[in-house]
Design an enzyme around this catalytic site. Sequence first.
Site, PDB file in Angstrom:
ATOM      1  N   HIS A   6      43.560  36.848 106.007  1.00 37.78           N
ATOM      2  CA  HIS A   6      44.669  36.574 105.089  1.00 37.78           C
ATOM      3  C   HIS A   6      45.175  37.864 104.466  1.00 37.78           C
ATOM      4  O   HIS A   6      44.553  38.922 104.603  1.00 37.78           O
ATOM      5  CB  HIS A   6      44.290  35.544 104.013  1.00 37.78           C
ATOM      6  CG  HIS A   6      43.309  36.014 102.993  1.00 37.78           C
ATOM      7  ND1 HIS A   6      41.964  36.180 103.252  1.00 37.78           N
ATOM      8  CD2 HIS A   6      43.473  36.336 101.686  1.00 37.78           C
ATOM      9  CE1 HIS A   6      41.345  36.577 102.147  1.00 37.78           C
ATOM     10  NE2 HIS A   6      42.249  36.683 101.189  1.00 37.78           N
ATOM     11  N   TYR A  11      42.887  48.963 104.708  1.00 40.56           N
ATOM     12  CA  TYR A  11      44.151  48.256 104.945  1.00 40.56           C
ATOM     13  C   TYR A  11      44.788  47.829 103.631  1.00 40.56           C
ATOM     14  O   TYR A  11      44.957  46.648 103.342  1.00 40.56           O
ATOM     15  CB  TYR A  11      43.921  47.054 105.859  1.00 40.56           C
ATOM     16  CG  TYR A  11      43.082  47.392 107.064  1.00 40.56           C
ATOM     17  CD1 TYR A  11      43.521  48.328 107.996  1.00 40.56           C
ATOM     18  CD2 TYR A  11      41.840  46.797 107.267  1.00 40.56           C
ATOM     19  CE1 TYR A  11      42.761  48.663 109.100  1.00 40.56           C
ATOM     20  CE2 TYR A  11      41.073  47.125 108.374  1.00 40.56           C
ATOM     21  CZ  TYR A  11      41.529  48.058 109.269  1.00 40.56           C
ATOM     22  OH  TYR A  11      40.763  48.391 110.359  1.00 40.56           O
ATOM     23  N   HIS A  47      47.379  39.447 100.844  1.00 39.89           N
ATOM     24  CA  HIS A  47      47.987  39.293  99.530  1.00 39.89           C
ATOM     25  C   HIS A  47      48.962  40.446  99.373  1.00 39.89           C
ATOM     26  O   HIS A  47      48.667  41.574  99.789  1.00 39.89           O
ATOM     27  CB  HIS A  47      46.952  39.389  98.406  1.00 39.89           C
ATOM     28  CG  HIS A  47      45.908  38.338  98.430  1.00 39.89           C
ATOM     29  ND1 HIS A  47      46.165  37.026  98.125  1.00 39.89           N
ATOM     30  CD2 HIS A  47      44.582  38.404  98.713  1.00 39.89           C
ATOM     31  CE1 HIS A  47      45.047  36.328  98.211  1.00 39.89           C
ATOM     32  NE2 HIS A  47      44.068  37.144  98.573  1.00 39.89           N
TER      33      HIS A  47
END
Length: 167
Positions: free
Chosen positions: A59, A135, A61
């Site tokens: 996922h 990342y 954000h």
Amino acid sequence: MSNYCRMRVAGGTWFFTVNLHDRQSDLLTRNIVELRQSIRKVKQRHPFEINAWIILPDHMHCVWTLPANDSNYSQRWRAIKKTFTKSLSGNTTVWQKRFWEHCIRDERDYQAHVDYVYINPVKHGLVKIVGEWPYSSFHRDVRNGLYPADWAGKVEAFQAGERKAGG
């Protein structure tokens, strides 16, 4: 069938959570080059400012600010998802259909959400300190002097919105 209605604010700043369909996958980090290229392509056609972004295995954000005359973040997410999916051979069900969005209300809300973005890999046990996760736009913000390199070094002392160096 429910009719989902999203808030629209031209030029707004938004927090997003976007999940893979398979929450056990590492597809995003395994294909980081393709994901980054997909984001760049969409950003060229449909500009937005990246305030903060973290890419985890399953996922993401992020916090974006849209141009002053634009409120269509859904178009951007559709394009990012589609472009990334096309870059993978044979994968058709990559993403969860929906994503979570939150319109940032003020500076305190903004800071709490950016901090949440950056602390996420620690929260998920992927690293011990924020700066270890590769990342993340956290590294850009350290270079720009917005965060110290050792920010949130002691996670047990972390509070959303807090920026003490080393803990």
